[in-house]
Design a protein around this motif. Sequence first.
Motif, PDB file in Angstrom:
ATOM      1  N   VAL A  41       2.119  -8.809  18.032  1.00 60.31           N
ATOM      2  CA  VAL A  41       1.207  -9.220  19.332  1.00 60.31           C
ATOM      3  C   VAL A  41       0.758  -7.824  19.629  1.00 60.31           C
ATOM      4  N   ILE A  42       1.196  -6.745  19.464  1.00 60.42           N
ATOM      5  CA  ILE A  42       0.384  -5.127  19.600  1.00 60.42           C
ATOM      6  C   ILE A  42      -0.520  -5.298  18.660  1.00 60.42           C
ATOM      7  N   VAL A  64      -2.559  -7.441  17.112  1.00 65.09           N
ATOM      8  CA  VAL A  64      -3.437  -8.750  17.734  1.00 65.09           C
ATOM      9  C   VAL A  64      -4.372  -7.874  18.715  1.00 65.09           C
ATOM     10  N   CYS A  65      -3.355  -7.563  19.995  1.00 64.11           N
ATOM     11  CA  CYS A  65      -4.014  -6.911  21.281  1.00 64.11           C
ATOM     12  C   CYS A  65      -4.907  -5.793  20.823  1.00 64.11           C
ATOM     13  N   VAL A  66      -4.612  -4.729  19.859  1.00 65.73           N
ATOM     14  CA  VAL A  66      -5.462  -3.794  19.428  1.00 65.73           C
ATOM     15  C   VAL A  66      -6.743  -4.363  18.868  1.00 65.73           C
ATOM     16  N   CYS A  67      -6.605  -5.100  17.986  1.00 63.47           N
ATOM     17  CA  CYS A  67      -7.620  -5.522  17.476  1.00 63.47           C
ATOM     18  C   CYS A  67      -8.924  -6.132  18.186  1.00 63.47           C
ATOM     19  N   VAL A  68      -8.202  -7.090  19.108  1.00 57.45           N
ATOM     20  CA  VAL A  68      -9.073  -7.893  20.106  1.00 57.45           C
ATOM     21  C   VAL A  68      -9.666  -6.706  21.280  1.00 57.45           C
ATOM     22  N   GLY A  69      -8.956  -5.685  21.409  1.00 62.03           N
ATOM     23  CA  GLY A  69      -9.522  -4.683  22.208  1.00 62.03           C
ATOM     24  C   GLY A  69     -10.631  -3.815  21.469  1.00 62.03           C
ATOM     25  N   TYR A 118     -12.480  -5.015  19.258  1.00 61.03           N
ATOM     26  CA  TYR A 118     -13.721  -5.808  18.817  1.00 61.03           C
ATOM     27  C   TYR A 118     -14.507  -5.910  20.352  1.00 61.03           C
ATOM     28  N   TRP A 119     -13.707  -6.213  21.385  1.00 65.99           N
ATOM     29  CA  TRP A 119     -14.254  -6.241  22.885  1.00 65.99           C
ATOM     30  C   TRP A 119     -14.886  -4.943  23.206  1.00 65.99           C
TER      31      TRP A 119
END
Length: 198
Positions: free
Chosen positions: A12-13, A15-20, A22-23
């Motif tokens: 989960v961490i 995925v959150c880092v990757c999304v962050g 990217y965004w």
Amino acid sequence: MHPMIKKIIAGVIIVCVCVGMYWGVILPYIKSKAFISMLYSFREVTTVEDFEMFASRALDVPSPVGQGEIIRFLSNEILNIIDNKDRPITGEVAKTLVDYLDGKYKEYTENGTRAYSSETQQLFIMGQLHYIVGAKYEYLDHLTAAEEYYKKCLEVSPTRPQCLTALQVLYYVTNRDAEANALKERILSYWPTETLVR
């Protein structure tokens, strides 16, 4: 803690880092590249359609930042185009450019987003764009749009000098003498030595 739970938390961490990333990094980078590309492309612009196409390529790139800056740049660019006495354009071109920007600005701010930190500056520029199209090119419905933008500017900042004087001039030009005089008195109550009021 169970090893499987640790793996889930770690996943989960990640995925959150990757999304962050990217965004917050990749999308703004792509937006800035699109903006730079737009600037280079404007050197080749010969038609309104070209202008809109190149501008839309930059504006349509999704990003949490950068949209307001592009709108601000386009506002100033269009202001220079429609008010340039050395390179006059037709009223239809001026109207089309301002209508295009107005649509993009409203689309961007419809959820309450500010175009940039000085919201009143953007509202004032939008008013000026419409005022020029209305007064210089005689598309009178744009004078109504200019008035709306000046009033929105004054809702946010009731004593903003540019918006007060621009609205007073608009009232004067449209023969609304009572409103022009009332605004003149209001301006002079703030700045008794003001010489720009009519």
